[in-house]
Every structure is written in C-alpha cells, then in structure tokens.
Scaffold this active site. Structure first.
Site: not given
Ligand code: PAF
Length: 277
Positions: A28, A52, A139
């Site tokens: 991150h 999700q 990626q």
């Molecule tokens: O990759 C993630 O952490 C999540 O899928 C995202 C893009 C923040 C969406 O909730």
C-alpha cells in the site's frame, strides 16, 4: 471529503487516490509514494467494504488497525485520510450495483461470486466522492485493476488508473493484508506460489510453450507443499479478457489462487512473449 476536494480542484490541484481496506503494508505504501510523486495532493481511503465479501468469507475478522495505519500514512506524508463508515457508504435503501460483465466472473470472480460487483460499486462511489486525477492499484490484484480500468473507460470517468508493481517479501510472497492469517509454519512455505509462477515464467521465456504441460507442472509444484490445501486456479490467461489461453503468445498473465491452510492467497506475473521472426 467532497467539500475538501472541491476546494482543491478549484485551486487546480491534481489528486492522487489510493483506495484501501486498511491493515496497510509496504505494498500500500508504495502506492502512496507513487501517488505523492505524481500529484499535488494524495488521498488514502480505508474502508473494509462489506459488499465485496461473500457470506462465509472473512469480513468479520479482516485485519483492522486504523491507529497503526494512520501513523504509517503520516510517515509517508499522505495529505488526506478518508475513513467512511458502512452506514455512510450504504445508507438504508441503497440499491445500486456496478457490474463489469464477463471479466468479473473469471478467475477470482468464479470462486467469489459477487465479489467484483462489490469492488466496482465501492470504487465507483469512492471515485465520485474523491474525484481523483489518478488512482493507484497494485498488480497483485490484477483482475481488480483490469475491472476498474474497464469500468472507468466504459463509464467515461476522467481518471487515470495506474497499476503499480507487486511488492514482495524476501522469499517472493506477495504482500497482502491477509498474510497476517498465516501461521508461522504456513508463512514459511507460502513463497511456493511466487516460486512456481517465476519458474513457469522462466520456462515460457526460454521457449517452452506447451501450456498443458506447463500448467500441470505448476499445479504439481504448488501441491508438493503439504500446507497447500487447494488450488482454485493456476494457469495462463489473456490479460485483457482474462480467458484461459491454450495457445501461448503475446502478453500472458500467469495467475494463481490457492489456499494455504485456511488462507486464500493470490499472485500473478505478466510475461510478454517474443514474436517469432
Ligand atoms: O484492494 C482493495 O483493498 C479493495 O478491493 C478496494 C480496491 C479498496 C475496494 O474495496
């Protein structure tokens, strides 16, 4: 958040945006660094998006560490941290879903039905709130980045989707917040996923392109590790359509999703095959 970005945009500032679910790691932070280099202001969001996660997935135990994350982001000098809560993102009566057809039910989408509808919906909302100039994705979540890129093009969102390299541990394991679930013994062997991808990529570039044989070898190599409990997929895919390739040529996505113990991990490598003269 919307008032703040309106002010920034009025002053002609560019906004780099890194959406996350928190439990931040070097992967991150590499996105934050890149966003800072390329934009006037950097916005990071932390939101563990319930939409999700499937009903039997890890939403309740997904790692959360807002305090630690805030410190890390301060060290990286991110400008704005946006932490919405679920009732704000999905107030009662919220009905809209974004579905990027066809590519959302391949690979991880096949094993996690509805997952990418949740991802596309929350990212679309975050894009409307944050109004970024550019948004940054790793990626490691290649399918997610492809789906978001397609959504942005299909819906004429004026945002550059930037895909940044996967950041890895010393043994090759792709950094992921979910690595925290691994026991010590599982962590020790989890480099097998990257090793198998890398070995296969090396064979491909050395000219061995029998996809059936290579796929079998990749599966065998991964399953040799007793801690691997199952493989969802491991093979060769078209990086745009995400369809499995039987003929290996052009750009090839080598991708894997497997469970180490109870932890589902994903990884991938992109290979460009040389054209025969
Ligand atoms: O990759 C993630 O952490 C999540 O899928 C995202 C893009 C923040 C969406 O909730």
């Amino acid at each position: 958040m919307q008032d703040t970005v309106s002010g920034l945009l009025l002053c002609g500032k560019t906004i780099g945006f890194v959406p996350t679910m928190g439990a931040l790691h070097e992967g991150h932070l590499s996105l934050v660094k890149r966003a800072r280099q390329e934009n006037d202001k950097t916005v990071v969001s932390i939101f563990v998006n319930p939409l999700q996660f499937g009903p039997d997935e890890d939403f309740p135990r997904y790692p959360r560490d807002v305090e630690g994350d805030t410190e890390k982001l301060a060290k990286e000098a991110a400008d704005i941290l946006f932490i919405p809560d679920a009732p704000l993102m999905y107030p009662e009566g919220f009905l809209t879903r974004i579905e990027v057809g066809k590519i959302s039910d391949k690979l991880c989408g096949f094993f996690r039905p509805g997952h990418f509808i949740g991802v596309a919906t929350v990212v679309a909302k975050l894009f409307h709130i944050v109004k970024p100039t550019r948004s940054y994705f790793g990626q490691k979540d290649f399918q997610q980045a492809v789906i978001i890129g397609k959504m942005v093009r299909d819906l004429n969102m004026d945002i550059d989707v930037v895909i940044c390299p996967t950041i890895r541990e010393k043994d090759g394991l792709a950094m992921s917040s979910r690595n925290a679930y691994l026991t010590q013994a599982e962590r020790k062997v989890s480099g097998v996923l990257y090793r198998s991808l890398k070995e296969t990529a090396d064979l491909l570039t050395s000219g061995i392109i029998n996809s059936i044989h290579l796929k079998e070898m990749m599966h065998e190599k991964i399953l040799q590790e007793p801690a691997v409990s199952s493989i969802d997929y491991a093979g060769f895919y078209d990086p745009e359509t995400l369809k499995e390739l039987s003929m290996i040529q052009g750009d090839v996505l080598l991708a894997v999703a497997a469970k180490i113990g109870n932890t589902r991990l994903i990884d991938n490598i992109l290979v460009t095959m040389r054209k025969e003269r």
